[in-house]
Design a protein around this motif. Structure first.
Motif, short mmCIF file in Angstrom:
data_model
loop_
_atom_site.label_atom_id
_atom_site.label_comp_id
_atom_site.label_asym_id
_atom_site.label_seq_id
_atom_site.Cartn_x
_atom_site.Cartn_y
_atom_site.Cartn_z
N THR A 1 -0.25 3.99 6.81
CA THR A 1 -1.00 5.29 5.68
C THR A 1 -1.65 6.18 6.83
N THR B 1 -4.45 3.87 -7.16
CA THR B 1 -4.07 4.61 -5.83
C THR B 1 -5.25 3.78 -4.89
N TRP C 1 -5.48 8.19 1.73
CA TRP C 1 -5.97 7.40 0.43
C TRP C 1 -4.04 7.21 -0.02
N SER C 2 -3.11 6.44 -0.48
CA SER C 2 -2.27 6.34 -1.05
C SER C 2 -2.40 5.26 -2.19
N GLU C 3 -0.52 5.67 -2.88
CA GLU C 3 -0.43 5.08 -4.57
C GLU C 3 0.55 3.88 -3.78
N LYS D 1 -0.58 9.44 7.60
CA LYS D 1 -1.42 10.45 7.28
C LYS D 1 -2.25 11.46 8.08
N ASP E 1 1.26 -1.46 -0.19
CA ASP E 1 -0.44 -0.45 0.26
C ASP E 1 1.02 0.96 0.10
N VAL E 2 2.31 1.11 0.33
CA VAL E 2 3.34 2.28 0.62
C VAL E 2 4.37 2.77 0.01
N ASP E 3 5.53 3.18 -0.37
CA ASP E 3 6.36 3.06 -0.58
C ASP E 3 7.34 2.24 0.62
N CYS F 1 6.08 9.44 9.09
CA CYS F 1 7.27 9.59 8.42
C CYS F 1 8.54 9.76 8.94
N GLN G 1 9.55 2.73 3.87
CA GLN G 1 8.49 2.30 5.35
C GLN G 1 8.46 1.69 5.88
#
Length: 414
Positions: A301, A195, A412-414, A305, A167-169, A310, A172
């Motif tokens: 995520t 997304t 949301w995440s990309e 958010k 769901d994320v880089d 981070c 992380q």
């Protein structure tokens, strides 16, 4: 180095093309379920292995249905941690396709898989001995599970993954806050292809309580009622309120959650509890959180958010050391750490009923009477509202693709 597929455009990533195929004769076992070992042994059968994000599993459902002829058979048990899909392929005429999907461990498992660690999937050789039977198809999928609901499928088939969904880089997961450090997390190649929209889900009893309180405060129109399913009557919480509910400390008890009054005739701030009828209040008023274990992309995520995570020294929504099912109380916040999105659903529904749900949300820490609970999930969950939880708005906006595209909805995440 393998690439990790970021998010969930799985049809384009794993399957391609459309070719009409004639119906095959389905081999069945002694229980009347598809005989998966026989299907695997059939010439031309294609097998794909997918690991990672449990939030992505509804996309896998749709991808397989879109690329199948007729019914898709989806094998799993009450753990909701791994799935096996079997269907006639619409991609190559006259062949079968089998898809193995591993949910348990979430996005962190995808990172390790992308870097060469084999993943454990359902062992289809044991489906017959486990007494698996299949139900009537709905939405193109027939669910297949052991007839005895406490029976678990063997998660012992080791395989390398063809697709790893996060769901994320990946970087992380170099942070301890997110279940790391994971080897090679910062050097794994990431491909962003879609997304993923997440949301805060509340069980029905909390959703109705929020509606009562927000009608009283003027946030919702007085034409709304508790239980109203319309868009205009979806309750909302602010980013600040959600951060206070989820982060360590702060709002421990639902009486501490204050709702700003929009009604000029009543300028006082009311707590969520204060405006409820006596019979609608839970006997235990401590906050219950249905969350995920460290390593979940959904949790990462949410941390990013809503808690600025981070930064590895940030005040996380849920510290790794706190990822255990806590005891219930009126003055303590109870974290229920689940290993997949399916288990989060069980947690929300179990707390709504005041009873064990599934195979993970069980034991002495499950309250014997209903509680208000909130959790984090991908918004593809519960699309027909058959389960006892609903997604709420954030800062007045519902979790829709339109609101994400317009920059109004942030989770949301990309």
């Amino acid at each position: 180095m393998k690439k990790i597929i970021l998010a969930t455009a799985v049809t384009a990533a794993i399957f391609a093309g459309q070719a009409n195929a004639a119906a095959l004769t389905l081999p069945v076992d002694a229980n009347g379920a598809p005989d998966v070992p026989a299907i695997i042994a059939t010439a031309g059968t294609t097998v794909a292995y997918i690991t990672g994000s449990s939030a992505a599993t509804p996309f896998i459902d749709l991808a397989v249905v879109n690329d199948a002829v007729g019914t898709v058979y989806k094998f799993g048990d009450a753990d909701k941690n791994a799935w096996t899909y079997v269907a006639e392929s619409n991609l190559t005429a006259g062949t079968w396709m089998v898809v193995q999907k591993r949910d348990k461990g979430g996005s962190k498992t995808a990172i390790t898989s992308a870097n060469g660690t084999q993943t454990q999937y359902n062992d289809w050789a044991t489906f017959t001995s486990k007494g698996v039977t299949c139900g009537t198809a709905a939405g193109g999928i027939s669910k297949c599970a052991p007839a005895v609901t406490t029976t678990k499928l063997d998660l012992t088939q080791n395989a390398s993954s063809d697709a790893a969904l996060s769901d994320v880089d990946s970087n992380q997961f170099a942070l301890a806050l997110h279940g790391g450090p994971v080897a090679n997390a910062t050097t794994t190649l990431n491909t962003a292809i879609a997304t993923q929209i997440f949301g805060f889900a509340v069980n029905l009893k909390l959703r109705n309580a929020l509606q009562v309180a927000e009608i009283a405060s003027g946030t919702l129109a007085n034409t709304c009622t508790a239980g109203d399913e319309t868009e205009a009557c979806i309750p909302t919480l602010t980013t600040e309120q959600l951060s206070s509910i989820f982060t360590t400390g702060r709002v421990l008890n639902w009486s501490q959650l204050k709702l700003v009054n929009s009604n000029p005739a009543n300028s006082a701030q009311n707590s969520l509890l204060s405006v409820q009828a006596a019979g609608d209040k839970p006997s235990g008023t401590g906050v219950h959180i249905c969350s995920r274990t460290a390593g979940s992309g959904t949790l990462v995520t949410a941390n990013i958010k809503f808690a600025g995570a981070c930064n590895p020294t940030s005040d996380a929504i849920q510290p790794p050391s706190g990822l255990t099912i806590a005891t219930d109380g009126n003055t303590t916040k109870s974290y229920h750490a689940m290993t997949s999105s399916g288990e989060v659903e069980d947690c929300l529904e179990g707390l709504n009923a005041g009873a064990a749900q599934g195979t993970a949300f069980t034991g002495a820490n499950v309250p014997a009477t209903p509680r208000w609970a909130i959790g984090i999930l991908g918004t593809e969950r519960n699309p027909t509202n058959v389960k006892n939880f609903r997604f709420i708005k954030i800062d007045g906006y519902s979790p829709s693709a339109k609101n994400v595209a317009e920059g109004k909805y942030k989770f949301w995440s990309e």
